[in-house]
Every structure is written in structure tokens, then in C-alpha cells.
Design a protein around this motif. Structure first.
Motif: not given
Length: 599
Positions: A157-171
Motif C-alpha cells: 500500500a505504501v509503495a503505491v501511495a508514495a508514488g513508487l509504483a502504479s499498482f501493487s499486489l497484496g493479499t
């Protein structure tokens, strides 16, 4: 200059205009990762050199901008999901291994042109909703480093919210793909269980686990989910999609009664929920108070019933040899499995089935639910002082969803007076994943909370989710329009939705058409031929989109009627017979995707 938040439409516009290349993007993301103040987001970041090399390789293989659905789009992967060549730790160093193959979902996204930026931190073995249960540190909310990020998909979540990725996979087993979205001003897509393959996932509760997605907008999340999803015969819990429609008008949305409201004194978060309920009417929906009790009681089963023993089943062999390798809170939860017997497991199943009947009765009065994602949040200091009780509060409105087989989309609900965000979640019947999208997007846009850490960012019009159109027309695709392949974006751009995977009847042959760019197959029916049947996908288009799509199909391809193995007769791609003269027959591979993999 890159925007703070790397949403899909902005990246595509930059690529299309030539103002940005994937190599430029890779260098900029590497800069951001190196400058990030929070050291706990990634467990294994992809190195600058490897990220730039991957971007360069993508451009070499697919030089045309946006020629793949996720061309040059950076994404992060929770570190309980396999990425070939990167260690999978599940936030437990002693458990770590280095996979040689990608998880099925990761492979689909890579094939669509996406670039992995790294493996992200999590609550160990995906056991927790707060993000502090990791030896690699505790990622923090992007709005206040004193507060938890939410978990277990904390780093994603933090990776996307901080602008380090366009989307991310969680579970998401108990809410791990929704709670961190609420705490970081993001969208969290929790698919119907079985919609996304879990092959290559370290299980938490294998019968309930879902791979989930974090994105800046609902439209982005849905677009990525459609690429990632698909039936996987290697996953015993995978299920073919069976889309569930919702009413186009007069949608009844269940909202909490006063007796079932629980915010633990957090009036700010309660006010955010009230605000989203008030927006329902403006969005054309009807708020209907409903009985939350059966859902609350189902939620309690997850950690106060025999399902906790499934967490021990997931790690039993490792636990037997390495009990001291566990985080203390995680160990306490896993070892609580010893209190349950096989009799308890069956009694739990009986209780769940009875609760399912009560939930069905509640759903007879409503079409979907609107719930707080989490009733409150806490500082890291408070969470560490009381880890089990406070963590348990986060799952009050999330724990039931997978036990009952529901789909859910978590969206931002705004900010408390102290600047800490909250969220709400739309919950619908299984396989209402697409049907939930329009209302979720409408509510998100009405609020205009920005995207991630950038509260001033406007939600792009290009990612707006269109309302469902009655009379969807199914279309069988067999080649370059399959999910994740070169021309799939032509369907996605028209608002098409993946209705499911299928196979043709046995009397079809498949050929690799020579000289086509991108490479395409030709499908021909040969009555009397007893072949294996061919893997296809069925996509749904509105009548207008169907007309525009079919009008643009070049010869020798066209649209005819395709007979599927289950007896359905559906419009789909066929090829003129003369075009396959001298072409290689590839029927033996069982489908275009398998042929490409073997080529």
C-alpha cells in the motif's frame, strides 16, 4: 516531470507523447526508492541496474509505446508472492527461498508489460492487519509516520501511495488488501475468492486467501485485475468467473444501523462513514439499514474459531523446526490452533453454513453493502503496546468477506480533522467484481480526496468507470486479444469486461498466421475433427462497443459463431480458410497462449 502518483492514464499519456520512456521511468522510480524516508517499505527492492535493464529489454522487444496493456507500468509485489529470481521471505528470514518461476498472477502482469520494482514488507506470514509484525520494520502511513500503515499488505500500500509504483499486489484473507488502502488514501480491490490464481502464493489460510490489488483509482484497479485474473487448473481453489450483475437503477445499498455501529470512540472516522452514506443518494442509490449481526458473527469465526488452525496448516513443517523464528504475536495466533480439534472444525463449518443462510436473508433486502473499512486507526506505539486487541478491531468490518465468498472494493472516505484518512468498502455477492466498480468510482470521484499522498491530485477522466450497460454481448477471443497480450487493450479501452475462460468444442483447428504483426492465430471449424478443444476467453461488450470493435477487425479475420465445449454458441473470432494455406497448424498446443509459451 513525473507526477507524484503514477496512475495508469497519466503514464500512458506520457509514453504516447514521447515525453517519457520506460527507461526514464525506471530511473525516476529508482531515485524515489533511494530517497524514501520510510526504510521499511521494501524487503527486497529491485536494484537500479536491474530495473533499468528490465525497462530496456521491454522496449527492445516491444518498441511501440503502449503496445502492451501495461507497457512500462511499475508494480510492487507483496513478499509472500513469488517473483522469479527474488527471494520470498513472508517477512521471516529463516523461511526465505528463491523461486525460479513467477506466481501465475505475476507472470500475467509481466506478460502485459509491467515492471516489478521490488518485494514489499508485510505482517509476517500475512498474519495481521496493522503492519508492525515484521523483522524488517514497520511501514508507516504516508500521512503521519507515527501511525500504522495497515497490514498485512503494508509495504504494498505504501509503495503505491508514495508514488513508487502504479499498482501493487497484496493479499487479503481477513482484510489485508482493504485496511491498508483506507489508511493510505488508496483503492483496494479484493476479488471474489478464486478469481485470481494463488499459485505461487505462500498461504495464510489457503481456503480463503485472495491476491488483491492496490491502485490510485477504481478504474486502474479494475483494469489490472482483469489482466491478472483467469482460471488456473494448477490452483485447487481457482474458479472460472461467473459475472454477477447488479441493478442498473434503484440499487439498494445496505448501511449500518445505530446498534451495529462500532468506531471505538473515533468520531472522525464515524463522520467519514456518514458522509459516504449521504453521497449514496446523489449517486442514484438507495441507503437501506440492514442487520449486520450475521456478518459480525461470521467475522468472529475467523480468529475465534477453528479457521485459525488453517494458519498452522500453512506453516506446520516450518514451525516444527523453527518456532523461535516467528514474530511473538504471529506465533501466539498460529499456536492457538492447538486448542481446536477435528470436531471443532466441523462444528465451525456448521456454524458458518447457518450464518450463510442468515446473510442470504439480509441480502434479500439489499443488493450490496457499504461498510467502514476499519472503525479506527492507531499509532505504532499504541499497537505495539496492545498488539492482539487493537489489531482485532481493524477486522470488525472485513473478516467475514472471504468466508462468505464475497467481492469487495475499498475506496477512500476522506480525512479526519487531524489529517488521518479513513475508508469505506463496497461488498457484493461473489463475482460482482465488475458490477461494484461504477458506484465505487462514482463515490470516490464525488469525494475527490486526491490519490495516495497527493491530496490535491485530480482523478483522471480516462480511468472513469462507465455504468453497466444492459444487453452485454459476449465475444470469444482466441489470440492477440487475450488478457495480457498485445491487442487486449483494444477491448479494455472500449470498456469490455472479462466474463470468463472457456474451451471450444473439439472440432476446431488453430493456425499461426504468417506475416501478422503482432502475431495472430486463425481459428477454423473442421466438422468431424476430434481435437483437444482450444483455450479461449469470453469478453462482454456493450452493443455500441461490439459494433465499433468488430468494424475494425482486418481480413482475413472476422466474427462468426463459435461453439464452446459447454454447448454455448457465442460470437467470436474466425478466420477465412484461404489464409491458413501453408500456415503452421498449432492445434496440438491447446491454445494461443500455450503456443507462445512454447515458441
Amino acid at each position: 516531470m513525473l507526477p507524484t502518483i503514477l496512475d495508469l492514464s497519466t503514464l500512458r499519456d506520457l509514453y504516447a507523447s514521447g515525453r517519457l520512456t520506460p527507461v526514464d521511468l525506471a530511473k525516476a522510480v529508482a531515485d524515489r526508492m533511494e530517497a524514501l524516508a520510510d526504510p521499511a517499505v521494501f524487503i527486497t527492492p529491485v536494484s537500479r541496474a536491474d530495473l533499468v535493464a528490465a525497462a530496456g529489454d521491454l522496449v527492445a522487444r516491444h518498441p511501440e509505446p503502449n503496445s502492451l496493456p501495461l507497457w512500462g507500468v511499475p508494480f510492487a509485489v507483496k513478499d509472500n508472492i513469488d517473483v522469479a529470481g527474488l527471494p520470498t521471505t513472508a517477512a521471516c528470514p529463516a523461511f526465505a527461498y528463491r523461486p525460479t518461476t513467477d506466481a501465475t498472477v505475476v507472470a500475467r502482469l509481466k506478460a502485459a508489460g509491467a515492471l516489478v520494482t521490488g518485494k514489499t514488507n508485510l505482517d509476517q506470514f500475512a498474519t495481521g492487519l496493522n503492519g508492525t509484525r515484521s523483522p524488517y520494520g514497520a511501514p508507516r502511513s504516508v500521512f503521519d509516520a507515527a501511525y500504522v500503515s495497515g497490514g498485512s499488505s503494508s509495504g504494498s500500500a505504501v509503495a503505491v501511495a508514495a508514488g513508487l509504483a502504479s499498482f501493487s499486489l497484496g493479499t487479503d484473507t481477513a482484510g489485508s488488501g482493504r485496511v491498508p488502502a483506507a489508511f493510505n488514501n488508496l483503492v483496494g480491490i479484493k476479488p471474489t475468492p478464486g478469481l485470481l490464481s494463488t499459485t505461487g502464493l505462500v498461504p495464510a489460510c489457503r481456503s480463503l486467501d485472495c491476491i488483491s490489488l492496490f491502485a490510485a483509482t477504481v478504474g486502474d484497479g479494475l483494469a489490472v485485475r482483469r489482466i491478472a485474473e483467469g482460471f488456473d487448473p494448477a490452483d485447487a481453489y481457482s474458479r472460472p468467473a461467473a459475472p454477477h450483475a447488479l441493478p442498473a437503477a434503484g440499487l439498494r445499498v445496505g448501511v449500518l444501523t445505530p446498534a451495529e455501529r462500532e468506531f471505538h470512540g473515533d468520531r472522525g472516522t464515524e463522520a467519514l462513514y456518514d458522509g459516504m452514506v449521504a453521497r449514496l443518494e446523489a449517486a442514484g442509490a438507495v441507503a437501506v439499514p440492514f442487520d449486520y449481526a450475521p456478518f459480525r458473527e461470521t467475522a468472529e469465526l475467523l480468529y475465534q474459531g477453528p479457521w485459525v488452525a488453517e494458519r498452522m496448516a500453512a506453516v506446520a513443517a516450518f514451525h516444527a523446526d523453527h518456532p523461535d523464528a516467528f514474530d511473538p504475536s504471529v506465533r501466539a495466533i498460529v499456536e492457538s490452533a492447538r486448542a481446536y480439534s477435528a470436531v471443532d472444525a466441523f462444528e465451525g463449518l456448521y456454524a458458518l453454513q447457518a450464518l450463510r443462510r442468515r446473510a442470504e436473508a439480509a441480502f434479500a433486502q439489499v443488493d450490496i453493502l457499504l461498510l467502514p473499512t476499519a472503525p479506527t486507526t492507531y499509532t505504532v506505539e499504541a499497537m505495539l503496546a496492545d498488539p492482539l486487541r487493537l489489531n482485532g478491531r481493524f477486522g470488525h468490518y472485513t473478516n467475514f468477506a472471504n468466508l462468505l465468498g464475497y467481492a469487495a472494493i475499498a475506496i477512500p472516505a476522506g480525512f479526519r480533522p487531524d489529517g488521518i484518512p479513513g475508508g469505506v468498502t463496497l461488498v457484493g455477492p461473489g463475482f460482482s467484481d465488475d458490477a461494484l466498480g461504477h458506484l465505487a468510482d462514482t463515490l470516490h470521484r464525488a469525494l475527490a480526496p486526491g490519490m495516495g499522498v497527493d491530496r490535491a491530485a485530480a482523478l483522471p477522466e480516462a480511468s472513469r468507470v462507465a455504468p453497466p450497460v444492459p444487453g452485454t454481448i459476449p465475444l470469444v477471443v482466441v489470440g492477440a486479444h487475450l488478457s495480457g497480450l498485445a491487442l487486449n487493450h483494444q477491448l479494455v479501452d472500449l470498456g469490455a469486461t472479462l466474463m470468463g475462460e472457456a474451451r471450444t468444442a473439439p472440432d476446431y483447428r488453430l493456425y499461426a498466421l504468417p506475416g501478422t504483426r503482432p502475431a495472430k492465430p486463425g481459428l477454423l471449424r473442421d466438422p468431424g475433427f476430434a481435437g483437444p478443444g482450444l483455450a479461449v476467453e469470453v469478453w462482454g461488450l456493450s452493443p455500441d462497443a461490439f459494433g465499433r470493435f468488430t468494424a475494425a477487425i482486418p481480413a482475413p479475420l472476422g466474427i462468426g459463431k463459435v461453439v464452446l465445449a459447454d454447448g454455448r454458441i457465442v460470437s467470436g473470432f474466425l478466420c477465412e480458410a484461404h489464409a491458413v494455406e501453408g500456415a503452421e497448424e498449432i492445434t496440438r498446443f491447446g491454445g494461443w497462449r500455450a503456443y507462445l509459451a512454447a515458441a
